[in-house]
Enzyme design. Structure first.
Site, PDB file in Angstrom:
ATOM      1  N   ASP A   1      -0.184   0.051   4.026  1.00  0.00           N
ATOM      2  CA  ASP A   1       1.263   0.261   4.133  1.00  0.00           C
ATOM      3  C   ASP A   1       1.993  -1.085   4.157  1.00  0.00           C
ATOM      4  OD1 ASP A   1       0.557  -0.473   6.695  1.00  0.00           O
ATOM      5  OD2 ASP A   1       1.543   1.216   7.697  1.00  0.00           O
ATOM      6  N   SER A   2       1.203  -2.191   4.103  1.00  0.00           N
ATOM      7  CA  SER A   2       1.800  -3.511   3.873  1.00  0.00           C
ATOM      8  C   SER A   2       2.534  -3.542   2.537  1.00  0.00           C
ATOM      9  CB  SER A   2       0.717  -4.598   3.900  1.00  0.00           C
ATOM     10  OG  SER A   2      -0.333  -4.269   3.012  1.00  0.00           O
TER      11      SER A   2
ATOM     12  N   ASP B   1      -3.697   3.941   3.506  1.00  0.00           N
ATOM     13  CA  ASP B   1      -3.097   3.935   4.847  1.00  0.00           C
ATOM     14  C   ASP B   1      -2.265   5.192   5.100  1.00  0.00           C
ATOM     15  OD1 ASP B   1      -3.632   1.951   6.676  1.00  0.00           O
ATOM     16  OD2 ASP B   1      -2.248   0.504   5.778  1.00  0.00           O
TER      17      ASP B   1
ATOM     18  N   LYS C   1      -6.806   5.357   6.460  1.00  0.00           N
ATOM     19  CA  LYS C   1      -6.821   4.463   7.622  1.00  0.00           C
ATOM     20  C   LYS C   1      -5.610   4.795   8.487  1.00  0.00           C
ATOM     21  CE  LYS C   1      -5.729  -0.118   7.436  1.00  0.00           C
ATOM     22  NZ  LYS C   1      -4.536  -0.141   8.305  1.00  0.00           N
TER      23      LYS C   1
ATOM     24  N   GLU D   1      -3.706   3.664  12.503  1.00  0.00           N
ATOM     25  CA  GLU D   1      -3.646   2.652  13.561  1.00  0.00           C
ATOM     26  C   GLU D   1      -3.720   3.295  14.938  1.00  0.00           C
ATOM     27  OE1 GLU D   1      -0.138   0.241  12.952  1.00  0.00           O
ATOM     28  OE2 GLU D   1      -0.744  -0.301  10.919  1.00  0.00           O
TER      29      GLU D   1
ATOM     30  N   GLU E   1      -7.466  -6.575  13.748  1.00  0.00           N
ATOM     31  CA  GLU E   1      -6.464  -7.503  13.216  1.00  0.00           C
ATOM     32  C   GLU E   1      -5.937  -8.427  14.311  1.00  0.00           C
ATOM     33  OE1 GLU E   1      -3.399  -5.788  10.770  1.00  0.00           O
ATOM     34  OE2 GLU E   1      -2.267  -7.655  10.697  1.00  0.00           O
TER      35      GLU E   1
HETATM   36  O1  KIV Z   1      -1.435  -2.472   5.548  1.00  0.00           O
HETATM   37  C1  KIV Z   1      -2.308  -3.351   5.449  1.00  0.00           C
HETATM   38  O2  KIV Z   1      -2.378  -4.116   4.474  1.00  0.00           O
HETATM   39  C2  KIV Z   1      -3.291  -3.456   6.521  1.00  0.00           C
HETATM   40  C3  KIV Z   1      -4.223  -4.624   6.497  1.00  0.00           C
HETATM   41  C4  KIV Z   1      -3.487  -5.849   6.851  1.00  0.00           C
HETATM   42  C5  KIV Z   1      -5.416  -4.410   7.331  1.00  0.00           C
HETATM   43  O3  KIV Z   1      -3.316  -2.641   7.389  1.00  0.00           O
END
Ligand code: KIV
Length: 275
Positions: free
Chosen positions: A44-45, A83, A113, A115, A182
């Protein structure tokens, strides 16, 4: 051969490092797949790197499906982890299941993924039980940036470090197949890595993790809004791109591009008949 959750587990057991990078589009995914990366995270970056938001909070499930599907189309052997964005799983187990299902069915994710630690273990268990592998994410979890009050190293006090260890064990127990660590002290990441039977994937967590991940624009020097201390630039692609853009502007302005070899021909007798 296609990388799967079994590749992750085998790597941990054999002491081989797992390689991961983020990607958000077909062309980049294809290059990474050709290079032999184990797994791509459609992170989600993308809110920061692709959409220009200041954080990941506004990213939607639709955004993740759109980019996840594009990345999946570029991957033959690379595993694709997508994510779960902010508020797509925190609200209820039902929401978590529906949204993880959409990321797999529509975004063609091989895994998702999310969090958090003990607080999201019910979601991790339910999603895993539904046949969707879950990668957990602990430490500096960007969706909680407003709770942390900024991008800070996590787990430095005894209490915070112990909580990270407990959370790591809890997500493993809930069924996560791997966990991203992280921005935590390297020695704490070593302890967690040794305690877990599932692999740890580090980002700003030192070399002792079972694998590493970086945001690809960071490691290629394409994104400079914010460069964390843990980033190493493996190439200066941003500079190469800027040089290419400048050359293009110059040649178009001067009329030297397109040249003869870039143009299409038409027979003179066709031209003669035109009026
Ligand atoms: O969203 C992302 O890119 C991440 C990584 C930095 C692990 O969660």
């Amino acid at each position: 051969m296609k990388n799967t959750v079994r590749t992750f587990q085998a790597a941990k057991e054999n002491g081989e490092k797992i390689t991961m990078l983020t990607a958000y589009d077909y062309s980049t995914a294809k290059l990474m797949d050709d290079a032999g990366i184990n797994a791509i995270l459609v992170g989600d970056s993308l809110g920061n790197t692709m959409l220009g938001y200041e954080d990941t909070i506004s990213v939607t499930v639709e955004d993740m499906i759109h980019h996840g599907a594009a990345v999946s189309r570029g991957c033959k052997n690379t595993m694709v982890v997508v994510d779960m964005p902010f508020m797509s799983y925190q609200t209820s187990i039902y929401d978590a299941l529906v949204n993880a299902g959409r990321l797999m069915k529509e975004g063609r994710a091989n895994a998702v993924k999310l969090e958090g630690g003990a607080s999201v273990c019910e979601q991790i268990k339910a999603i895993t039980d539904a046949g969707i592998p879950v990668m957990a994410h602990l430490g500096l979890t960007p969706q909680s940036i407003n709770v942390f009050g900024g991008n800070r190293v996590q787990g430095k006090s005894e209490e915070a470090a112990q909580k990270l260890i407990d959370d790591a064990l809890a997500v493993q127990e809930a069924g996560a197949f791997a966990v991203v660590l992280e921005c935590i002290p390297a020695k704490l990441a070593d302890i967690i890595t040794k305690k877990l039977s599932i692999p740890t994937i580090g980002i700003g967590a030192g070399a002792g993790c079972d694998g590493q991940i970086l945001v690809y624009q960071d490691m290629l020097g394409m994104f400079s809004d914010y460069v964390p201390k843990f980033v190493k630039r493996f190439a200066e692609v941003g500079e190469v791109m800027k040089a290419g853009f400048n050359d293009y502007i110059k040649e178009v302005s001067e009329g030297t591009y397109p040249a003869e070899e870039h143009t299409f021909k038409i027979d003179d007798d066709v031209l003669e008949k035109l009026y």
